[in-house]
Scaffold this active site. Structure first.
Site, PDB file in Angstrom:
ATOM      1  N   ALA A  14       0.677  -1.350  -0.019  1.00  0.00           N
ATOM      2  CA  ALA A  14      -0.150  -0.005   0.039  1.00  0.00           C
ATOM      3  C   ALA A  14       0.749   1.300   0.048  1.00  0.00           C
ATOM      4  CB  ALA A  14      -1.014  -0.162   1.077  1.00  0.00           C
ATOM      5  N   GLY A  15       2.038   1.353  -0.811  1.00  0.00           N
ATOM      6  CA  GLY A  15       3.133   2.224  -0.699  1.00  0.00           C
ATOM      7  C   GLY A  15       2.365   3.219  -2.026  1.00  0.00           C
ATOM      8  N   LYS A 217      13.650  -0.238 -19.290  1.00  0.00           N
ATOM      9  CA  LYS A 217      13.395   0.618 -18.039  1.00  0.00           C
ATOM     10  C   LYS A 217      14.482   0.381 -17.241  1.00  0.00           C
ATOM     11  CE  LYS A 217      10.166   1.817 -14.222  1.00  0.00           C
ATOM     12  NZ  LYS A 217       9.220   1.424 -13.292  1.00  0.00           N
ATOM     13  N   ASN A 225      19.250   4.899  -9.942  1.00  0.00           N
ATOM     14  CA  ASN A 225      18.842   4.591  -8.250  1.00  0.00           C
ATOM     15  C   ASN A 225      19.940   4.445  -7.378  1.00  0.00           C
ATOM     16  OD1 ASN A 225      15.733   3.734  -7.843  1.00  0.00           O
ATOM     17  ND2 ASN A 225      15.993   3.605  -9.959  1.00  0.00           N
TER      18      ASN A 225
END
Length: 338
Positions: A14-15, A217, A225
């Site tokens: 649920a981020g 990607k 990152n």
């Protein structure tokens, strides 16, 4: 072709991305459940899911919507679903594998909407590595055993969101979501999923080789990152430094050589990809957000896996090795990597 039932949806995680997808699917009438923990679970139960979006043409003004969702930390309480979305970070997948069973019925679709390369990446991909297991993301095989390939549809997310508080998500930009079968076949179920995502307002597209979209990607994310996580710099600052940009390009050339050897060539030059990243402006990568929040970083699915593929294809990766080693030491000192 698109009448398969995908109304009952469970999102694990649920981020930022999971909350964004949950809000969009609930808004078009899906019965949405969320697997969450701690403060996020408490917030979802108390006030539901809150989604914030900037008003077009007036980014300083934010409009909020509220979404009713079912939330639990125990998948056994939720039962089987038509669609299960994996919106967790790579380090959480082993625990997900141990708990996901009650959510899966015989025909449940599992959509992996995660960064990096998933455990099934080489399944269905024609070429010299077809069917190989990626040890760096599923060393014990427990993920593959818990989520058999026949359940899986691949997803690639092109959108930026941030969790501003438990149960509160802000969407920044991008609504892209690419989906595809690991085999590349345009099945009725992937067409049904594609139609659902379009109806929910995503800029959805259907891929005939989802692994190619994942690899492309990753080609940009694998450098941005970790470097942003270690330096604390937004992506524009990384690209503005010539030495850092050259280091990024060297790693991308190694990865491009690897991809060409196992069937996913990239025609672009690193500078072409840098130009795409520059258009996104000054933003914090997901790994930098994880470091700032004290969360485990998903290094294996973004970098370790590329080094593994280099070994499998006979490509030397001195620059990727350097990035991996530096990031591992950085993260281990902070308790963010095993």
């Amino acid at each position: 072709m698109t009448d398969l039932n995908m109304n009952r949806v469970c999102i694990i995680g649920a981020g930022a991305i999971g909350g964004w997808m949950a809000s969009a699917l609930e808004a078009v009438g899906c019965d949405v459940s969320l697997v969450a923990r701690g403060a996020t679970l408490a917030a979802l139960r108390e006030k539901g899911l809150v989604m914030q979006r900037a008003v077009p043409g007036d980014p300083a003004t934010v409009r909020s919507t509220h979404h009713k969702v079912r939330a639990s930390d125990d998948p056994a309480q939720l039962g089987p679903h038509d669609l299960v979305v994996l919106a967790v970070k790579g380090p959480a997948m082993a625990s997900v594998a141990r708990a996901i069973g009650p959510l899966l019925g015989p025909d449940t679709v599992v959509l992996s909407a995660m960064n990096g390369l998933p455990w099934w990446f080489l399944q269905g991909l024609k070429g010299p590595l077809e069917g190989r297991t990626l040890q760096s993301v599923d060393a014990t095989g427990e993920i593959a055993a818990a989520i058999p390939l026949h359940h899986v549809i691949g997803g690639v997310v092109h959108g930026s969101c941030v969790q501003v508080a438990p149960g509160v998500i802000r969407h920044n930009f991008g609504r892209g979501l690419i989906v595809g079968e690991p085999s590349g076949v345009s099945t009725p179920r992937v067409q049904a999923l594609f139609a659902l995502l379009q109806r929910a307002g995503f800029e959805a597209s259907l891929s005939s080789c989802i692994q190619r979209d994942m690899w492309y990607k990753l080609w940009g994310n694998m450098t941005v990152n970790p470097l942003s996580a270690m330096t604390g710099a937004t992506t524009n600052l990384l690209l503005n430094d010539e030495l850092v940009r050259n280091f990024m390009s060297a790693m991308m050339l190694e990865a491009r050589d690897i991809g060409a050897r196992f069937g996913l060539p990239i025609a672009e030059q690193p500078e072409d990809r840098h130009a795409v990243t520059r258009k996104l402006g000054a933003f914090k990568s997901s790994m930098l957000q994880d470091v700032e929040a004290g969360r485990a970083i998903e290094l294996d699915g973004l970098v370790t896996v590329v080094r593994e593929l280099g070994g499998l294809t006979g490509v030397a990766t001195p620059n990727i090795d350097a990035l991996l080693g530096l990031t591992r030491v950085f993260a281990r000192l902070r308790g963010l990597y095993p």
